[in-house]
Structure formats: structure tokens, C-alpha cells
Design a protein around this motif. Structure first.
Motif, PDB file in Angstrom:
ATOM      1  N   VAL A 108      17.544   0.822  34.426  1.00 38.97           N
ATOM      2  CA  VAL A 108      18.172  -0.393  33.901  1.00 38.97           C
ATOM      3  C   VAL A 108      18.551  -1.347  35.029  1.00 38.97           C
ATOM      4  O   VAL A 108      18.456  -2.576  34.874  1.00 38.97           O
ATOM      5  CB  VAL A 108      19.405  -0.043  33.039  1.00 38.97           C
ATOM      6  N   GLY A 161      16.562  -4.602  34.482  1.00 34.99           N
ATOM      7  CA  GLY A 161      17.476  -5.410  33.678  1.00 34.99           C
ATOM      8  C   GLY A 161      17.196  -6.890  33.758  1.00 34.99           C
ATOM      9  O   GLY A 161      17.271  -7.610  32.751  1.00 34.99           O
ATOM     10  N   TRP A 215      19.509  -9.002  30.726  1.00 35.21           N
ATOM     11  CA  TRP A 215      20.643  -8.090  30.832  1.00 35.21           C
ATOM     12  C   TRP A 215      21.345  -7.858  29.496  1.00 35.21           C
ATOM     13  O   TRP A 215      21.994  -6.838  29.305  1.00 35.21           O
ATOM     14  CB  TRP A 215      21.644  -8.624  31.859  1.00 35.21           C
ATOM     15  N   ARG A 222      17.081  -3.505  24.956  1.00 33.14           N
ATOM     16  CA  ARG A 222      16.526  -2.475  25.837  1.00 33.14           C
ATOM     17  C   ARG A 222      17.456  -2.198  27.015  1.00 33.14           C
ATOM     18  O   ARG A 222      17.728  -1.036  27.345  1.00 33.14           O
ATOM     19  CB  ARG A 222      15.148  -2.907  26.341  1.00 33.14           C
ATOM     20  N   SER A 223      17.966  -3.262  27.642  1.00 31.64           N
ATOM     21  CA  SER A 223      18.859  -3.079  28.789  1.00 31.64           C
ATOM     22  C   SER A 223      20.170  -2.423  28.367  1.00 31.64           C
ATOM     23  O   SER A 223      20.647  -1.474  29.010  1.00 31.64           O
ATOM     24  CB  SER A 223      19.148  -4.429  29.453  1.00 31.64           C
ATOM     25  N   THR A 262      19.537   1.280  27.382  1.00 37.23           N
ATOM     26  CA  THR A 262      19.288   2.152  28.542  1.00 37.23           C
ATOM     27  C   THR A 262      20.554   2.338  29.363  1.00 37.23           C
ATOM     28  O   THR A 262      20.849   3.437  29.839  1.00 37.23           O
ATOM     29  CB  THR A 262      18.171   1.559  29.418  1.00 37.23           C
ATOM     30  N   GLY A 263      21.334   1.253  29.527  1.00 43.42           N
ATOM     31  CA  GLY A 263      22.592   1.363  30.260  1.00 43.42           C
ATOM     32  C   GLY A 263      23.581   2.274  29.567  1.00 43.42           C
ATOM     33  O   GLY A 263      24.264   3.084  30.211  1.00 43.42           O
TER      34      GLY A 263
END
Length: 488
Positions: free
Chosen positions: A222, A226, A231, A235-236, A239-240
Motif C-alpha cells: 500500500v 497508494g 490514497w 484498494r488502498s 490493503t492498508g
């Protein structure tokens, strides 16, 4: 007959390493391989990437992948060494590095570079495994031995890059053979080293290993992607969130485990916690920026508006100058620590790293100005790598040395991986929209600023290191294990 030969071999090895000098010589050969592996790809990637169709961001992502492998393999190899023997796992790590080096040299491609760099990540196991052997067999040479090995590491990074650069002048792929003969010598050195004189055994925590691997990969991914994903994209954020949840679960599991993969309880020792935090901050820039440094040096100013337009050999020469400065810093560390104290050396290393990157922000228009700033970073690299590896081995009981050094190596690997990921994210956010997709100079300026800021934070944290403060009984009980099988 076999038993008799084995006894004779053991006796001969004991005589050879009786005073510790022969053992340090063999260890230095192993560490030289680590340095060559960490240094020889840096000057090759700009030209090799062009031949294989890998752009600047892709090259940084390859470097990022290797740093991710470093972070994952550090605790695995250290813990397995505690369980099954430091020398045995050292040989396994050497085998992985040899395989990866041969794979890339014999058939260079995007796939083989990716797989080979992951296998070469096993070099991160060399220091904790060798430290376990050194402090077991020759504890009187602990501080001077670590300083010597760090110096050998730094010099071999530069020499390996220079040799690879020379080999690649006519054909970029030829430079990939630079690591192969050194790998053969390192395998021989690993075969003659003695093992630690402690009892091995315990249990490997597969669940903790899986959680740590998934959490680290998600975190690095990420940070690296990112900017490209956005950000605030699903998806970001997903994943974060996965990285945070999995790493929190890993810490919880480790705190409750009878046989932890990485004893996070050891960080209750303030000194070890400070050293590890400082290592993370220092590695963020000094190691995390290595791949980007080669990109800047190799960039054609007439085409992209910045850079020095250097070829592989010239890039390798600059890298060699940096590691020579690092060697000077490493070898001076024991004397500086005796005169000014460990805490002062820790803080000074972080301050010099910050100063070097600030110099790059202000003075990157000409090669001499840029090189002066890079030499300051190189000098500070030698200071921080020597003092942190030394202190991580000295602030814990002898049976915990290998694990403590492994914890410090994990902090170094994480710092380098996250540093490379942040730099990759900054590069992705500062790309031109043209067909070439070149990184704007602002991407480098922001990266230098991030490296300087994190390094200065590490310098401030170093001031909390209580070098003369004794460990309280409660703190000692917190890091003490009930069985020597649990921790090295």
C-alpha cells in the motif's frame, strides 16, 4: 571411521579458530557476499532495466521487492537459527543467495530478476546468525568484530558495484556475474565456520510467521502503490486496513505465545527499543534511497531536466566513494563511542544523515555538490550500522544475542522497505503525463525531504538511550525467558 574423521575435522576447526581471528576472517568472506549482493545491482538497473523494458518506477519496485523479502526473511532465518543451529541456517541462507545469483546471471529477464532478488534477500540472515556464533565462540571480540564485519560489508557494497559496472560496460547483463564467484567463496567459508556452543531446540510458530509475512507484504504494497491507486481508493484503504489488522493480530499472538517468532517483549528494555527505533529511522533513507540514488545519477539532464547522466561504471564509482566513507565511519565507531559515549554516536549518526539529504535538496545541480552530500550520508551509514548492531548485542543477556541482533536487522529491513515504498509512492505521484512517464525532479526533492525528516527523528530518539542506566529487576524479568530453548 566416520566418527573419527568428524572428530579430527572438529579438532582442526577448533585449532584454526582458537583466537577468533580465523573465525572473523571466514565471517568476513560471508559478509562480503552480502555486500556484493546489496551493491552490484544498483549501478546495473538503469541500463539493464532499459534493455528489459522496466521503467524507473518499475526499477524502484524491484528494489522495493527485495527490501520486502529482507523484512520477511530476517525473523524467519533468525528464529530458525535459534531452533536448529546458527551454522545450519547460515548454510541454508547461503544456498538461497547462490541460487538467486546464478538464476539472474544465467538467464536475465523480468521474472528471473524478480525471483533472484527475493532469494538473495536471505543475506539478511547473515548478521544475526554470525553474531550468534561470534558471541558464543569469541565474546571478547564482540564489539571489534561487529565493527570489522560492518566495514567489510560497506566496502564490498562499493567494490561489488564497481566490478559489476566494469563488467557491464560492453554488455549490461555481464555485470550480473559479479556475485557468482564471491558466492562460491562464501559457501566454502560457511562450511568451515564452527557452530554456536549452546543448546538448540524449541518450536517454530508457523501462525506467527504467516501473519507477519501477510502483514508486511500488505503494508509495503500500500505504501508503494497508494499514489498510483489513489490514497482514498477502496484498494488502498482495504490493503492498508488489512496490514494494520494482521500486524496487530501478529503482535497479540507473539505476546501470548510460549515460543514466539519474534519476542516483542524484549522491546520492554528501553535501550533495545531505542536502538531498534533509531535503526528503522536511519535505514529509511540510507538504504531505502539506494535504488533512487542510482536513478538520479543515471538520469539524462538533456532529456528529463535533471540528473548527472552517468553510466554504470561511474555510478558504481560514486557508490564506492560513499561506502569508503561508510567504512571510515564504521571503523571509527568503537573509538568514538569510548570517547563520547554510545548515545552521542547514535544521535550524531542520525543528524549526519539528515544533513546529507538536506544537502541534496539544496545542492543537486552539479555532480561535485551532490557527491559531497552523498559522502556525508555514506559516513553516517557506517556510524549507524556499526553502533546499532553493536548495542543490540550488548544490551541483552548472552543467550538472547542472536534474537536481539535479528530484531535490529528486522528494524533495518523494515526501515529500508518502508523507505523504498514511500519513495516509490512519491515518485508515482510526481510523474510527468507524457509518453515517457518520467519522474519529475519534485519527486526526488520530496524523497530527500522525507529521508532527512525521518533521520532527524531517529537522532532525537537516540537521546533517550540510557547507556549508563542499569536494567531494573522488573525489566530484566520482562525480557528473561523461562527456558534457553525459547530464545537464543
Amino acid at each position: 571411521m566416520v566418527t573419527e574423521r568428524s572428530a579430527q575435522s572438529t579438532a582442526a576447526r577448533g585449532a584454526l579458530f582458537a583466537d577468533g581471528r580465523g573465525m572473523l576472517g571466514a565471517m568476513a568472506v560471508v559478509i562480503v557476499l552480502s555486500g556484493v549482493v546489496q551493491g552490484y545491482l544498483t549501478p546495473l538497473l538503469p541500463e539493464l532495466g532499459g534493455r528489459l523494458g522496466i521503467d524507473g518506477v518499475g526499477q524502484n519496485n524491484l528494489y522495493l521487492l527485495s527490501q520486502c523479502a529482507f523484512a520477511v526473511l530476517t525473523p524467519l532465518l533468525s528464529r530458525l537459527g535459534d531452533l536448529y543451529g546458527h551454522r545450519r541456517l547460515l548454510r541454508v541462507a547461503l544456498g538461497m543467495v547462490v541460487t538467486g545469483s546464478l538464476l539472474m546471471a544465467v538467464r536475465p529477464s523480468v521474472v528471473t530478476l524478480t525471483v533472484g532478488m527475493v532469494l538473495q534477500g536471505a543475506v539478511v540472515g547473515f548478521f544475526p546468525l554470525l553474531a550468534g556464533i561470534l558471541h558464543s565462540r569469541a565474546p571478547e571480540r564482540g564489539r571489534s568484530g561487529i565493527s570489522l564485519l560492518v566495514g567489510a560489508l560497506l566496502i564490498s557494497i562499493g567494490v561489488g558495484g564497481l566490478v559489476a559496472g566494469v563488467l557491464s560496460e560492453g554488455h549490461a547483463e555481464a555485470g550480473l556475474w559479479a556475485a557468482v564467484p564471491v558466492a562460491v567463496l562464501a559457501v566454502i567459508a560457511g562450511a568451515v565456520l564452527p557452530d554456536s556452543d549452546r543448546k538448540f531446540g524449541g518450536h517454530f510458530h508457523f501462525g506467527a510467521a504467516a501473519l507477519l509475512t501477510v502483514g508486511l507484504v500488505a503494508l509495503v504494497l500500500v505504501l508503494a502503490q497508494g499514489g498510483a491507486w489513489g490514497w482514498t481508493s477502496a484498494r488502498s484503504l482495504g490493503t492498508g486496513a488489512l496490514a494494520v489488522v494482521v500486524l496487530v493480530a501478529w503482535v497479540t499472538v507473539e505476546r501470548r505465545a510460549a515460543h514466539p517468532l519474534v519476542s516483542v517483549r524484549m522491546l520492554r528494555d528501553r535501550r533495545l527499543a531505542v536502538v531498534s527505533a533509531h535503526t528503522f529511522c536511519a535505514a529509511f533513507g540510507t538504504i531505502g534511497f539506494l535504488g533512487a540514488n542510482a536513478l538520479f545519477l543515471g538520469a539524462d539532464r538533456d532529456r528529463v531536466g535533471y540528473g548527472m547522466g552517468l553510466g554504470p561504471q561511474a555510478i558504481a564509482t560514486v557508490s564506492l566513494c560513499m561506502v569508503v566513507a561508510g567504512f571510515a565511519g564504521s571503523t571509527a565507531t568503537p573509538r568514538l563511542a569510548r570517547r563520547f559515549g554510545d548515545r552521542t554516536v547514535l544521535a550524531t549518526g542520525g543528524g549526519l544523515i539528515g544533513l546529507g539529504f538536506l544537502g541534496m535538496i539544496l545542492f543537486h545541480d552539479t555532480l561535485p555538490q551532490y557527491v559531497v552530500s552523498a559522502l556525508v550520508v555514506g559516513l553516517a551509514t557506517g556510524l549507524f550500522e556499526s553502533i546499532t548492531r553493536t548495542l543490540s548485542a550488548e544490551v541483552v543477556p548472552r543467550r538472547q544475542i542472536a534474537l536481539a541482533v535479528g530484531l535490529n536487522e528486522l528494524a533495518l529491513s523494515l526501515g529500508a522497505a518502508i523507505g523504498a515504498a514511500v519513495i516509490g509512492g512519491l515518485f508515482a505521484a510526481h510523474r510527468h503525463g507524457d509518453a515517457g512517464g518520467h519522474i519529475a525532479v519534485s519527486g526526488f526533492v520530496w524523497s530527500w525531504g522525507a529521508c532527512a525528516g525521518v533521520a532527524l527523528l531517529g537522532s532525537a530518539l537516540a537521546l533517550a538511550y540510557g547507556h549508563a542506566t542499569p536494567v531494573s529487576p522488573s525489566a530484566a524479568r520482562a525480557v528473561r525467558v523461562t527456558s534457553e530453548d525459547d530464545l537464543a
